[in-house]
Design a protein around this motif. Structure first.
Motif, mmCIF file in Angstrom:
data_model
loop_
_atom_site.group_PDB
_atom_site.id
_atom_site.type_symbol
_atom_site.label_atom_id
_atom_site.label_comp_id
_atom_site.label_asym_id
_atom_site.label_seq_id
_atom_site.Cartn_x
_atom_site.Cartn_y
_atom_site.Cartn_z
ATOM 1 N N ASN A 286 78.828 48.681 43.315
ATOM 2 C CA ASN A 286 78.264 50.022 43.199
ATOM 3 C C ASN A 286 77.461 50.398 44.441
ATOM 4 N N LYS B 289 77.543 48.159 53.306
ATOM 5 C CA LYS B 289 77.877 46.812 52.825
ATOM 6 C C LYS B 289 79.364 46.658 52.501
ATOM 7 N N VAL C 82 78.559 34.895 49.492
ATOM 8 C CA VAL C 82 79.241 36.142 49.130
ATOM 9 C C VAL C 82 79.602 36.922 50.391
ATOM 10 N N PHE D 272 86.066 41.648 42.624
ATOM 11 C CA PHE D 272 85.449 42.712 43.406
ATOM 12 C C PHE D 272 86.562 43.715 43.700
ATOM 13 N N THR E 38 81.162 43.600 38.482
ATOM 14 C CA THR E 38 79.949 43.265 39.220
ATOM 15 C C THR E 38 79.212 44.502 39.736
ATOM 16 N N GLU E 39 77.888 44.450 39.663
ATOM 17 C CA GLU E 39 77.049 45.536 40.183
ATOM 18 C C GLU E 39 77.143 45.631 41.695
ATOM 19 N N ASP E 40 77.586 44.546 42.345
ATOM 20 C CA ASP E 40 77.725 44.547 43.805
ATOM 21 C C ASP E 40 78.656 45.644 44.292
ATOM 22 N N PHE F 253 81.574 40.538 50.856
ATOM 23 C CA PHE F 253 82.194 41.636 50.121
ATOM 24 C C PHE F 253 83.561 41.994 50.704
ATOM 25 N N CYS G 24 83.928 37.031 46.504
ATOM 26 C CA CYS G 24 83.782 38.481 46.637
ATOM 27 C C CYS G 24 82.534 38.981 45.922
ATOM 28 N N SER G 25 81.964 38.153 45.047
ATOM 29 C CA SER G 25 80.729 38.501 44.340
ATOM 30 C C SER G 25 80.070 37.212 43.852
ATOM 31 N N GLU G 26 78.821 37.322 43.402
ATOM 32 C CA GLU G 26 78.110 36.163 42.878
ATOM 33 C C GLU G 26 78.810 35.600 41.639
#
Length: 358
Positions: free
Chosen positions: A306, A342, A168, A281, A302-304, A170, A154-156
């Motif tokens: 945002n 995304k 990855v 995530f 995770t910043e992903d 999302f 779901c994220s790095e």
């Protein structure tokens, strides 16, 4: 007439609850091309799950292996029953969503000669320090590397934590469900003259419920006119309610329990709070931002996640700093650009269908 054979995938999970993985699996099932793919579910639990009936009504098949919470015996019985299921149903692929436990699931799938074996990572942080846990994680990661032939996350950070590497994808949501026209449930009263804050998630150590109560206490000391809505329950529910009472803030909190209608509640809020100790995530943050809701979250997330509405803060700063940040955020007026593409379930499904087809 030549009818194309469906690709048959078994999704393996610990459950189908209203939390992240359960919501992700439900969204995947409801949005995937059912003319090309058949998704079945193997649940490693004996307990009835929130989304079971909804999936069955749409033609989905749900199998129970065994309750893995019953120690070594439960895990062995789960593995045996999973092997029997895979041999009987002849799946084209398995997609395991149980983090480190994916290692055992994929070993079983390898022994059952399932061609495609996917390890999906959903947790980004491994904070356990016990020696036995470290040995368990090491063995399971080794098994994942040996017996998976696809790795997703779901994220790095989740990928690195569980799978070491991979792709990855999302955790997307159905954006159509989240809009300002959703009707507030009849059993919830909201005073729109107040600042309304919400959190959604299990009330257990990961979600940091004691710290949330500390923040609420600090907000009260600031004489802020607010109310807090808490969706979820868990192992620390009673402890959290007791702490709220001891700090004389119980009248500022409405505990809503587990809900199936979060999309009808979020649009009425002013701010979403998530001071988690660790996350993968968290799909509810996607849902909150889809409702144009400002989110204050811990800096371990995770910043992903945002898409323009998340503000990060360190847990080390303490509850007072978090309360002050909430005050500033709710009074802040600025232009925010949000890109929801995304996190749209349509894009997630396209990526998954590519993986399943390959």
């Amino acid at each position: 007439m030549n009818v194309e054979k469906k690709i048959k995938i078994l999704e393996i999970s610990g459950g189908l609850s209203t939390e992240g993985i359960g919501v992700f699996l439900l969204n995947t099932f409801e949005n995937i091309d059912k003319d090309k793919f058949q998704l079945d579910f193997a649940l490693a639990t004996k307990y009835e799950q929130v989304f079971e009936e909804r999936i069955k009504q749409q033609g989905g098949k749900i199998y129970r292996t065994f309750e893995i919470g019953e120690g070594i015996k439960g895990k062995i019985k789960h593995a045996i029953n999973l092997y029997k299921l895979l041999n009987r149903e002849k799946y084209d692929g398995v997609h395991s969503h149980m983090d480190f436990f994916n290692g055992l699931n994929l070993l079983v799938a390898f022994l059952a000669r399932v061609p495609m074996r996917i390890s999906h990572a959903h947790v980004a942080n491994n904070f356990t320090k016990s020696f036995s846990k470290k040995i368990y994680y090491f063995i399971m990661k080794l098994m994942i590397n040996l017996f998976s032939n696809k790795k997703l996350g779901c994220s790095e950070n989740a990928l690195k934590n569980i799978n070491s590497n991979g792709k990855v994808i999302f955790n997307g949501v159905d954006l159509i469900k989240f809009n300002y026209h959703n009707k507030l449930p009849n059993d919830i009263y909201i005073d729109f003259s107040k600042l309304n804050i919400i959190t959604v998630g299990r009330i257990d150590d990961q979600k940091n419920p004691s710290f949330i109560v500390d923040i609420i206490r600090e907000l009260k000391l600031m004489d802020l006119d607010f109310h807090f809505y808490w969706v979820g329950n868990g192992s620390l529910s009673n402890n959290t309610i007791n702490k709220a009472s001891q700090n004389n803030v119980e009248n500022l909190i409405t505990f809503l329990g587990v809900r199936k209608d979060v999309e009808n509640i979020l649009p009425s809020m002013n701010l979403f709070l998530m001071p988690s100790k660790f996350e993968g995530f968290p799909i509810v943050l996607v849902e909150a931002q889809a409702c144009n809701l400002k989110c204050l979250i811990s800096d371990v997330i995770t910043e992903d996640i945002n898409v323009g509405l998340c503000t990060k803060l360190s847990l080390n700063l303490g509850a007072k700093a978090w309360a002050e940040k909430i005050y500033r955020l709710t009074n802040e007026k600025r232009e925010i650009n949000i890109d929801l593409s995304k996190i749209d379930i349509k894009n997630t499904i396209l990526e998954l269908q590519k993986e399943y087809s390959n």
